[in-house]
Design a protein around this motif. Structure first.
Motif, PDB file in Angstrom:
ATOM      1  N   GLY A   9     -14.775 -13.338  -1.349  1.00 57.00           N
ATOM      2  CA  GLY A   9     -15.250 -12.653  -0.159  1.00 57.00           C
ATOM      3  C   GLY A   9     -15.004 -11.160  -0.169  1.00 57.00           C
ATOM      4  O   GLY A   9     -15.815 -10.372   0.315  1.00 57.00           O
ATOM      5  N   LEU A  10     -13.876 -10.742  -0.744  1.00 56.80           N
ATOM      6  CA  LEU A  10     -13.544  -9.324  -0.791  1.00 56.80           C
ATOM      7  C   LEU A  10     -14.534  -8.559  -1.662  1.00 56.80           C
ATOM      8  O   LEU A  10     -14.984  -7.467  -1.305  1.00 56.80           O
ATOM      9  CB  LEU A  10     -12.117  -9.152  -1.329  1.00 56.80           C
ATOM     10  N   ILE A  27     -21.577  -5.413  -0.326  1.00 56.91           N
ATOM     11  CA  ILE A  27     -22.392  -5.213   0.874  1.00 56.91           C
ATOM     12  C   ILE A  27     -22.318  -3.758   1.316  1.00 56.91           C
ATOM     13  O   ILE A  27     -23.319  -3.162   1.725  1.00 56.91           O
ATOM     14  CB  ILE A  27     -21.929  -6.157   2.004  1.00 56.91           C
ATOM     15  N   ARG A  28     -21.113  -3.180   1.240  1.00 61.73           N
ATOM     16  CA  ARG A  28     -20.959  -1.773   1.622  1.00 61.73           C
ATOM     17  C   ARG A  28     -21.656  -0.852   0.632  1.00 61.73           C
ATOM     18  O   ARG A  28     -22.121   0.229   0.988  1.00 61.73           O
ATOM     19  CB  ARG A  28     -19.473  -1.429   1.704  1.00 61.73           C
ATOM     20  N   GLU A  29     -21.738  -1.291  -0.612  1.00 63.57           N
ATOM     21  CA  GLU A  29     -22.368  -0.500  -1.658  1.00 63.57           C
ATOM     22  C   GLU A  29     -23.890  -0.531  -1.524  1.00 63.57           C
ATOM     23  O   GLU A  29     -24.567   0.484  -1.665  1.00 63.57           O
ATOM     24  CB  GLU A  29     -21.953  -1.053  -3.025  1.00 63.57           C
ATOM     25  N   CYS A  38     -17.974 -13.833   6.991  1.00 61.19           N
ATOM     26  CA  CYS A  38     -19.030 -13.911   8.010  1.00 61.19           C
ATOM     27  C   CYS A  38     -18.669 -13.071   9.231  1.00 61.19           C
ATOM     28  O   CYS A  38     -19.522 -12.391   9.815  1.00 61.19           O
ATOM     29  CB  CYS A  38     -19.264 -15.361   8.424  1.00 61.19           C
ATOM     30  N   ARG A  39     -17.404 -13.136   9.627  1.00 64.99           N
ATOM     31  CA  ARG A  39     -16.970 -12.380  10.805  1.00 64.99           C
ATOM     32  C   ARG A  39     -17.149 -10.882  10.579  1.00 64.99           C
ATOM     33  O   ARG A  39     -17.689 -10.167  11.440  1.00 64.99           O
ATOM     34  CB  ARG A  39     -15.506 -12.681  11.112  1.00 64.99           C
ATOM     35  N   GLN A  40     -16.695 -10.413   9.415  1.00 65.97           N
ATOM     36  CA  GLN A  40     -16.774  -8.977   9.154  1.00 65.97           C
ATOM     37  C   GLN A  40     -18.214  -8.506   8.978  1.00 65.97           C
ATOM     38  O   GLN A  40     -18.583  -7.408   9.413  1.00 65.97           O
ATOM     39  CB  GLN A  40     -15.940  -8.627   7.920  1.00 65.97           C
TER      40      GLN A  40
END
Length: 345
Positions: free
Chosen positions: A37-38, A44-46, A67-69
């Motif tokens: 997940g990390l 995703i940020r990239e 999912c929460r983040q």
């Protein structure tokens, strides 16, 4: 064209999902994999995906937390949870985080195709709900192009202010705002190039923005850069400002040259130059300069007559311990270890 990310710590399942998604018939812009997940969150940020397939049980960060983040970061990312039968109740908790589909392992081709069809339908619905008049975009692009061509900075800022005020009133989700600004930018570049006097290159990059404010900052900077670029071209300086900056950095690697100094050298505002350099090289000014210094250091280390302590000064590090630390960070070796690896004692 859709961007898809698959997060699962089991290599066979991860690869299997990759194959099934690839065979789904959906047009793909990118299909990336993460084993926890990390790592998924970092990717995703990239580059923001349209769809995320995630397992529940993963090391470092489980699927529920992912999912929460993601739901907090960008609720427009469509999520599919993939898990075993024993995790069903656990997976149900993800529904509160906007999960759109739940697939049970082992996952079939039909199930993946069905989930993707649902996600594509939801994606299309989202885009239709965020409709922005093409006529309005065309109007703004015409006004911006005229302001840039006549080098009227105040007029350009007025167009951007009007566009920002109206688009902000629509309360667009981040992904929709990125699409609209991207279309605006493409229209503007097209109109400038139609004049067939100078060539203008699309430099706006919004795929990795963290929020609306950052999207607007990059967009506004890209328009200002077009105006500055035109000023440079009309002065007869047809050399790409980023290439000119690179050459200046290269010629002064042994010196502590600042971003402001280089920007002044090529005739650009420092903040605009910073945006332009990052968009063109995918590196910050400091990252690029450091990488070039380390590459030069590696070349010098391959020449036995250079002492390591002298090399640090040659590549711009007056503090030798700082050079040693930076070199190891970038290469994984101390300078002495790197030289030993080359067979030089």
């Amino acid at each position: 064209m859709y961007r898809i990310l698959i997060a699962d710590d089991e290599p066979m399942i991860r690869k299997g999902l990759e194959k099934l998604v690839g065979q789904s018939g959906q047009p793909l812009a990118s299909l990336r994999l993460a084993d926890n997940g990390l790592e998924a969150l970092r990717q995703i940020r990239e580059e923001r995906p349209d769809f995320l397939f995630t397992d529940i049980r993963m090391p470092k960060m489980d699927g529920l937390e992912l999912c929460r983040q993601v739901s907090e970061m960008d609720p427009d990312i469509q999520i599919v949870v993939v898990s075993g039968y024993n995790d069903f109740e656990y997976a149900q908790k993800c529904l509160s985080y906007g999960v759109k589909e739940y697939l049970l392992k082992p996952v079939s081709k039909k199930a993946v195709e069905g989930a993707l069809s649902k996600l594509v339908s939801l994606h299309a619905k989202q885009k239709s709900q965020a409709f922005v008049s093409v006529k309005k975009l065309e109007q703004w692009a015409v006004q911006a192009e005229e302001a840039i061509w006549s080098l009227q900075q105040e007029a350009l800022q007025a167009v951007m202010a009007e566009a920002k005020q109206e688009l902000s009133s629509y309360r667009l989700k981040l992904s929709h705002l990125v699409d609209v600004l991207g279309e605006f930018s493409a229209l503007l570049n097209q109109k400038l190039n139609v004049r067939d006097v100078f060539t203008f290159t699309e430099r706006l990059q919004l795929h990795d923005v963290a929020g609306e404010e950052e999207a607007w900052i990059r967009f506004e900077a890209s328009l200002e850069l077009l105006l500055q670029d035109l000023k440079i071209k009309r002065k007869g300086k047809l050399k790409d400002p980023v290439e000119e900056a690179k050459q200046y950095i290269e010629d002064h690697l042994a010196e502590d040259v600042s971003l402001e100094e280089v920007a002044e050298r090529i005739g650009l505002n420092a903040s605009y130059f910073s945006q332009l350099f990052k968009q063109s090289t995918q590196e910050t000014f400091v990252q690029y300069r450091t990488r070039r210094r380390i590459e030069l250091a590696k070349k010098l280390l391959a020449q036995p007559h250079y002492r390591i302590t002298d090399i640090s000064g040659e590549v711009g590090y007056a503090d030798h311990p700082h050079f040693t630390k930076t070199f190891k960070k970038y290469t994984g070796f101390l300078p002495s270890e790197y030289r030993h690896k080359l067979g030089i004692e």
